[in-house]
Design an enzyme around this catalytic site. Structure first.
Site, PDB file in Angstrom:
ATOM      1  NE  ARG A  47      -3.956  -1.145  -7.769  1.00  0.00           N
ATOM      2  CZ  ARG A  47      -4.096  -1.228  -6.434  1.00  0.00           C
ATOM      3  NH1 ARG A  47      -5.301  -0.878  -5.725  1.00  0.00           N
ATOM      4  NH2 ARG A  47      -3.154  -1.301  -5.745  1.00  0.00           N
ATOM      5  CB  SER A  94       3.954   0.776 -12.410  1.00  0.00           C
ATOM      6  OG  SER A  94       2.659   0.589 -12.403  1.00  0.00           O
ATOM      7  CE  LYS A 141       0.777  -0.170  -5.836  1.00  0.00           C
ATOM      8  NZ  LYS A 141       2.225  -0.119  -6.274  1.00  0.00           N
TER       9      LYS A 141
HETATM   10  N1  3NM Z   1      -0.778   2.756  -8.068  1.00  0.00           N
HETATM   11  P1  3NM Z   1      -5.606   7.240  -5.025  1.00  0.00           P
HETATM   12  S1  3NM Z   1      -0.577   4.660  -6.318  1.00  0.00           S
HETATM   13  C1  3NM Z   1      -3.124   1.923  -7.709  1.00  0.00           C
HETATM   14  O1  3NM Z   1       2.140   4.649  -7.529  1.00  0.00           O
HETATM   15  C2  3NM Z   1      -2.155   2.918  -7.337  1.00  0.00           C
HETATM   16  O2  3NM Z   1       1.665   3.011  -8.945  1.00  0.00           O
HETATM   17  C3  3NM Z   1       0.059   3.548  -7.498  1.00  0.00           C
HETATM   18  O3  3NM Z   1      -5.263   5.962  -5.573  1.00  0.00           O
HETATM   19  C4  3NM Z   1       1.430   3.699  -7.747  1.00  0.00           C
HETATM   20  O4  3NM Z   1      -6.125   7.876  -6.311  1.00  0.00           O
HETATM   21  C5  3NM Z   1      -2.075   3.842  -6.552  1.00  0.00           C
HETATM   22  O5  3NM Z   1      -6.624   6.967  -4.106  1.00  0.00           O
HETATM   23  C6  3NM Z   1      -3.184   4.196  -5.698  1.00  0.00           C
HETATM   24  O6  3NM Z   1      -4.227   7.906  -4.351  1.00  0.00           O
HETATM   25  C7  3NM Z   1      -4.035   5.444  -6.338  1.00  0.00           C
END
Ligand code: 3NM
Length: 213
Positions: free
Chosen positions: A44, A116, A145
């Protein structure tokens, strides 16, 4: 590679923006995570990523070789062209990305599709589609994000699990402190960026996650 639900158990997501824009460190950390037992990897490049498309393809081809060596599925976030250029096993599509129906039509049987969904109506839509899995988040606040929705918490996550016909992988703010409760919401797996890529001991962290199953 055919999709299996167990691939969601310890699902690492990441790009160079998650490791200080250092491609060498990125490949090294992903390689350690694969050696340690992650069950899927999603490439990503987003947010503050500084790589152009050609650099993404070159890095993606290296990830392809690493994933092959470890028999781990390689999934690409949101970019059908990149996914096809590096012969990815899967593609992940968000609500803000290209429409999931278009992606399903574009990839046909060549790749599995993850989608998603963080609202009941979105889950009901996904139930009508031949997607392999659903990613739901953010469960907790996340700094990985920029355009993340507000954190949904575990009760809402459990509600989504009860209506989904597809396996759900949870994402967003998952840490070693909350991963047990997150799994208890009924999800098929845990997906994370910083818990693994910011870990002082990637091997120990991955083994800790896998010990929950
Ligand atoms: N998608 P971390 S949250 C890539 O809510 C991504 O769809 C998300 O990173 C969503 O594990 C997210 O560091 C980031 O919190 C996840």
């Amino acid at each position: 590679m055919q999709f299996r639900e167990e691939m969601l158990h310890c699902y690492l997501v990441g790009g160079t923006q998650d490791v200080n824009h250092d491609p060498k460190r990125f490949l090294n950390d992903v390689s350690i995570a694969m050696d340690s037992g992650i069950t899927a990897f999603q490439y990503r490049e987003k947010g503050t990523s500084q790589l152009n498309q050609e650099q993404r393809v070159q890095l993606g081809l290296k990830l392809r070789r690493l994933a092959d060596q470890h028999h781990i599925p390689l999934i690409v976030d949101d970019d059908v062209e990149l996914a096809q250029a590096i012969n990815a096993d899967g593609i992940h599509v968000g609500q803000k990305d290209q429409r999931v129906e278009q992606v399903l039509a574009a990839v046909g049987n060549t790749m599995f599709v993850g989608y998603s969904c963080n609202q009941p109506a979105q889950i009901k839509h996904a139930n009508q589609l031949p997607v392999a899995y659903v990613g739901s988040g953010p469960i907790f606040p996340t700094s990985s994000k920029n355009d993340a929705d507000p954190a949904m918490g575990l009760e809402k996550l459990h509600g989504l699990v009860t209506i989904s016909t597809h396996p759900i992988v949870a994402i967003g703010g998952i840490t070693e402190a909350n991963m047990i409760q997150t799994l208890a919401a009924g999800v098929a797996g845990l997906s994370m960026i910083s818990m693994i890529l910011q870990s002082a001991d990637i091997q120990k962290t991955v083994q800790h996650i896998n010990s929950l199953y």
